[in-house]
Scaffold this motif. Structure first.
Motif: not given
Length: 411
Positions: A372, A375, A379, A396-397, A400-401, A403-405
């Motif tokens: 991650t 990730e 990003r 990260l949360r 992801r909220k 743009k998604g995983v």
């Protein structure tokens, strides 16, 4: 413990590293708008210097802010010198025993067109960019040499001329670069970029105590990639990488960090993970071949984070013969490598070398290989360990909220 190879000093050029642990260059995308270190940068590296490694590599610092891969990437241009000097002084005050080597990079086709200029030596499907001319590359060589001078002025112990992982050095060196130009086609042309940088650094800095070396991809894992037999196949052929190693050692290289893959295209080869863990053994082979090619240059092996404390995803191994400590000691003892580098593991626990040397291995925060951190980097977010650092877990949360995983190609 004191007899373990990992804990013994080693001479690199005219300098001495206190042990065989190396912190790999881990980009964390937290510079300011001018490419200078921020409070987060200071905090990360202070921990690494406290952590007791023999060598710390400064993450890929761009010689050209015009073409860069990260939105908040560290920069090494004249306007950065004052800030970088203060940064270096602070790190040396934390530990003057740790060698500080800066990884100089130009992103080339991996530069982000969203905020910088993407350039290439020959368009690669899915990447490409504005085609570089011979004059453009000549200017980039000037930028690398100037960056090395700035690093020297700032008090760095040396530089790593980055020739790996799909960045510009790789793009010029790979057989895929079969353009009919000064820096393409025959191997003698493609290696010229690296050789000229080395020759000029040696001539223009002329400090025998200033270390110079390169991180090199031995096999990129794509057709026509670095370490492949030709421009249109992916068969491993180490003829060119080994000639490169011999050539830069003849031109003053004090160390070679051995790697593989291209994180943008073959991430599991570059960073062996829990899905394809066995790639880690390819790295041992590449380290061994590089070691046989050098005379005095120190070989630094990478891809050791996967081994952890023996709780990993490798088969046919007893746990006590599966750990980072076991393989680090074994490969140094067997002459496979001289030092070992940890990357993702250094984000999880920057104090690993000290903890291991002090017999506190049970307190090490082991990297879970979740990737991650990668990730976050992809990003363009501030990057760190999501598992152990609440700050990065919250980033990260949020992302992801929004743009998604992120789905990696190998998931």
């Amino acid at each position: 413990m004191s007899q373990e190879p990992l804990f013994t000093p080693i001479q690199i050029g005219n300098r001495v590293a206190q042990n065989r642990f190396v912190i790999n260059a881990m980009e964390c995308n937290d510079a300011d708008e001018n490419g200078n270190p921020t409070e987060k940068t200071y905090r990360r590296y202070s921990r690494l210097f406290e952590g007791g490694a023999g060598v710390v590599f400064l993450e890929a610092i761009t010689v050209s802010y015009e073409s860069r891969a990260r939105l908040h990437q560290l920069s090494i241009e004249p306007h950065n010198e004052k800030a970088l000097t203060a940064f270096t002084k602070e790190m040396k005050s934390v530990s003057d025993k740790t060698l500080f080597i800066w990884q100089l990079t130009h992103s080339g086709e991996l530069s982000s067109p969203e905020f910088s200029k993407r350039v290439c030596v020959k368009p690669l499907p899915g990447l490409g960019g504005e085609l570089l001319s011979e004059e453009d590359v000549d200017k980039i060589i000037d930028q690398f040499v100037l960056a090395a001078k700035i690093a020297h002025n700032c008090g760095a112990d040396g530089v790593d001329v980055k020739l790996c992982h799909g960045y510009l050095g790789t793009q010029i060196l790979r057989p895929y670069n079969d353009r009919n130009w000064k820096y393409g086609g025959p191997w003698e042309n493609r290696r010229r970029f690296a050789f000229e940088i080395y020759e000029r650094i040696q001539k223009e800095i002329n400090d025998p105590n200033f270390l110079v070396g390169s991180k090199i991809t031995m096999w990129e894992g794509i057709p026509g990639g670095q370490g492949c037999k030709g421009p249109d196949n992916a068969i491993i052929d180490l003829t060119e990488p080994l000639d490169l190693i011999r050539g830069i050692e003849e031109r003053g290289a004090d160390f070679i960090m051995v790697s593989a893959g291209n994180p943008s295209l073959t991430i599991a080869l570059a960073h062996p993970d829990k899905r394809i863990p066995d790639y880690v053994y390819l790295h041992h082979y590449f380290q061994q071949e590089a070691k046989k090619a050098v005379n005095k240059a120190v070989i630094i092996g990478s891809a050791y984070s996967l081994f952890r404390d023996g709780n990993n995803y490798l088969s046919a191994l007893e746990k006590e013969k599966a750990s980072l400590r076991y393989w680090g000691n074994k490969n140094i003892r067997d002459g496979v490598t001289d030092m070992i580098a940890i990357g993702r593991q250094s984000l999880a626990d920057p104090y690993l070398p000290r903890k291991m040397m002090e017999g506190k291995e049970d307190t090490i925060r082991w990297c879970t290989l979740c990737d991650t951190c990668m990730e976050l980097l992809i990003r363009q977010e501030n990057t760190g360990c999501v598992v152990y650092e609440k700050e990065y877990a919250e980033i990260l949360r949020r992302v992801r909220k929004e743009k998604g995983v992120l789905k990696f190609k190998h998931t």
